[in-house]
Design an enzyme around this catalytic site. Sequence first.
Site, PDB file in Angstrom:
ATOM      1  N   GLU A 101      -8.821 -94.942  -3.159  1.00 49.50           N
ATOM      2  CA  GLU A 101      -8.000 -93.922  -2.470  1.00 49.50           C
ATOM      3  C   GLU A 101      -8.828 -93.210  -1.413  1.00 49.50           C
ATOM      4  O   GLU A 101     -10.034 -93.020  -1.585  1.00 49.50           O
ATOM      5  CB  GLU A 101      -7.529 -92.869  -3.489  1.00 49.50           C
ATOM      6  CG  GLU A 101      -6.193 -93.155  -4.131  1.00 49.50           C
ATOM      7  CD  GLU A 101      -5.008 -92.758  -3.242  1.00 49.50           C
ATOM      8  OE1 GLU A 101      -5.187 -92.617  -2.016  1.00 49.50           O
ATOM      9  OE2 GLU A 101      -3.913 -92.608  -3.791  1.00 49.50           O
ATOM     10  N   ASP A 102      -8.157 -92.760  -0.370  1.00 51.49           N
ATOM     11  CA  ASP A 102      -8.833 -91.939   0.634  1.00 51.49           C
ATOM     12  C   ASP A 102      -8.988 -90.492   0.150  1.00 51.49           C
ATOM     13  O   ASP A 102     -10.065 -89.922   0.193  1.00 51.49           O
ATOM     14  CB  ASP A 102      -8.060 -91.975   1.972  1.00 51.49           C
ATOM     15  CG  ASP A 102      -6.572 -91.651   1.824  1.00 51.49           C
ATOM     16  OD1 ASP A 102      -6.073 -91.466   0.684  1.00 51.49           O
ATOM     17  OD2 ASP A 102      -5.876 -91.594   2.863  1.00 51.49           O
ATOM     18  N   ASP A 105      -4.707 -85.220  -3.184  1.00 51.52           N
ATOM     19  CA  ASP A 105      -4.307 -83.865  -2.799  1.00 51.52           C
ATOM     20  C   ASP A 105      -3.521 -83.260  -3.973  1.00 51.52           C
ATOM     21  O   ASP A 105      -4.101 -82.746  -4.927  1.00 51.52           O
ATOM     22  CB  ASP A 105      -3.492 -84.000  -1.509  1.00 51.52           C
ATOM     23  CG  ASP A 105      -3.058 -82.686  -0.905  1.00 51.52           C
ATOM     24  OD1 ASP A 105      -3.604 -81.644  -1.269  1.00 51.52           O
ATOM     25  OD2 ASP A 105      -2.152 -82.700  -0.046  1.00 51.52           O
ATOM     26  N   PHE A 154      -6.474 -79.395   5.698  1.00 53.03           N
ATOM     27  CA  PHE A 154      -6.061 -80.700   6.214  1.00 53.03           C
ATOM     28  C   PHE A 154      -7.209 -81.326   6.994  1.00 53.03           C
ATOM     29  O   PHE A 154      -7.747 -80.717   7.914  1.00 53.03           O
ATOM     30  CB  PHE A 154      -4.828 -80.555   7.101  1.00 53.03           C
ATOM     31  CG  PHE A 154      -4.187 -81.873   7.415  1.00 53.03           C
ATOM     32  CD1 PHE A 154      -3.331 -82.482   6.504  1.00 53.03           C
ATOM     33  CD2 PHE A 154      -4.456 -82.525   8.612  1.00 53.03           C
ATOM     34  CE1 PHE A 154      -2.751 -83.707   6.782  1.00 53.03           C
ATOM     35  CE2 PHE A 154      -3.878 -83.751   8.901  1.00 53.03           C
ATOM     36  CZ  PHE A 154      -3.025 -84.339   7.981  1.00 53.03           C
ATOM     37  N   ARG A 167      -7.767 -91.958  12.824  1.00 56.85           N
ATOM     38  CA  ARG A 167      -8.251 -92.796  11.717  1.00 56.85           C
ATOM     39  C   ARG A 167      -9.604 -93.432  12.023  1.00 56.85           C
ATOM     40  O   ARG A 167     -10.360 -93.759  11.120  1.00 56.85           O
ATOM     41  CB  ARG A 167      -7.256 -93.929  11.431  1.00 56.85           C
ATOM     42  CG  ARG A 167      -5.938 -93.481  10.839  1.00 56.85           C
ATOM     43  CD  ARG A 167      -5.176 -94.691  10.325  1.00 56.85           C
ATOM     44  NE  ARG A 167      -3.768 -94.416  10.078  1.00 56.85           N
ATOM     45  CZ  ARG A 167      -3.277 -93.863   8.982  1.00 56.85           C
ATOM     46  NH1 ARG A 167      -4.076 -93.479   8.021  1.00 56.85           N
ATOM     47  NH2 ARG A 167      -1.983 -93.658   8.835  1.00 56.85           N
TER      48      ARG A 167
HETATM   49  P1  5GP Z   1      -0.984 -86.528  -2.791  1.00 53.55           P
HETATM   50  O1  5GP Z   1       0.105 -87.437  -3.283  1.00 53.55           O
HETATM   51  O2  5GP Z   1      -2.197 -86.494  -3.670  1.00 53.55           O
HETATM   52  O3  5GP Z   1      -0.456 -85.130  -2.512  1.00 53.55           O
HETATM   53  O4  5GP Z   1      -1.397 -87.051  -1.374  1.00 53.55           O
HETATM   54  C1  5GP Z   1      -2.099 -88.213  -1.191  1.00 53.55           C
HETATM   55  C2  5GP Z   1      -1.938 -88.731   0.230  1.00 53.55           C
HETATM   56  O5  5GP Z   1      -1.580 -87.695   1.149  1.00 53.55           O
HETATM   57  C3  5GP Z   1      -3.242 -89.281   0.736  1.00 53.55           C
HETATM   58  O6  5GP Z   1      -3.407 -90.636   0.377  1.00 53.55           O
HETATM   59  C4  5GP Z   1      -3.135 -89.053   2.234  1.00 53.55           C
HETATM   60  O7  5GP Z   1      -2.445 -90.124   2.838  1.00 53.55           O
HETATM   61  C5  5GP Z   1      -2.289 -87.803   2.353  1.00 53.55           C
HETATM   62  N1  5GP Z   1      -3.123 -86.592   2.511  1.00 53.55           N
HETATM   63  C6  5GP Z   1      -3.354 -85.627   1.606  1.00 53.55           C
HETATM   64  N2  5GP Z   1      -4.189 -84.679   2.087  1.00 53.55           N
HETATM   65  C7  5GP Z   1      -4.476 -85.067   3.333  1.00 53.55           C
HETATM   66  C8  5GP Z   1      -5.312 -84.520   4.372  1.00 53.55           C
HETATM   67  O8  5GP Z   1      -5.973 -83.475   4.256  1.00 53.55           O
HETATM   68  N3  5GP Z   1      -5.374 -85.229   5.534  1.00 53.55           N
HETATM   69  C9  5GP Z   1      -4.682 -86.384   5.737  1.00 53.55           C
HETATM   70  N4  5GP Z   1      -4.831 -86.977   6.918  1.00 53.55           N
HETATM   71  N5  5GP Z   1      -3.894 -86.937   4.788  1.00 53.55           N
HETATM   72  C10 5GP Z   1      -3.804 -86.281   3.607  1.00 53.55           C
END
Ligand code: 5GP
Length: 179
Positions: A101-102, A105, A154, A167
Amino acid sequence: MSLATVETLEVMIGQPELQARIEALAHEIHDQYAGEELLLVGVLKGSFLFLADLCRHLGPNVTVDFVQVSSYGDRKESSGVVQIRKDLDINIEDRHVLLVEDIVDTGLTLQHLRELLAVRRPKSLRVVSLLSKPDARLHHTQIEWVGFEIENEFVVGYGLDYAERYRNLPFIAKLHQAE
Ligand code: 5GP
């Protein structure tokens, strides 16, 4: 008259720090699997650079596949709905799977992906995430390896986008917007 939004970037994690941490993570992962075959599952699109750099330190017993889910669209807030856009090509039954995973959040995406993959009966299922925002967590889910814990802000770069841009930056940056 419409005012243009000015976006500025503030480096949060520089390239040398990122690369050093990724190499350290790869050593821990390598030790965990001790020569067994490992399937890396990258979560598109955000993990593509992380996966590329990570797998180069993992030796020969590695295969790679990708899955894509969407929950954000072009916005900075999650819609709360996780949809599969691209499923795996490889059957993961009885394989060691490492989800790459990147960023985690709220945890919604990861929770969903873990459930989706677990029913396919892999031999093991673990997660490595380059970034984690612990203060943003709403859905609690296990992450075996985290590169960096960051504040609830963010970020873009090194795979992470804002409206599909940034990216390709080799570092992680905070995105500031002003009108
Ligand atoms: P979650 O489901 O955990 O809320 O979000 C996961 C996805 O939201 C990540 O894989 C990413 O694509 C996007 N995301 C969450 N936080 C960020 C952020 O700070 N920057 C960016 N560019 N994408 C985010």
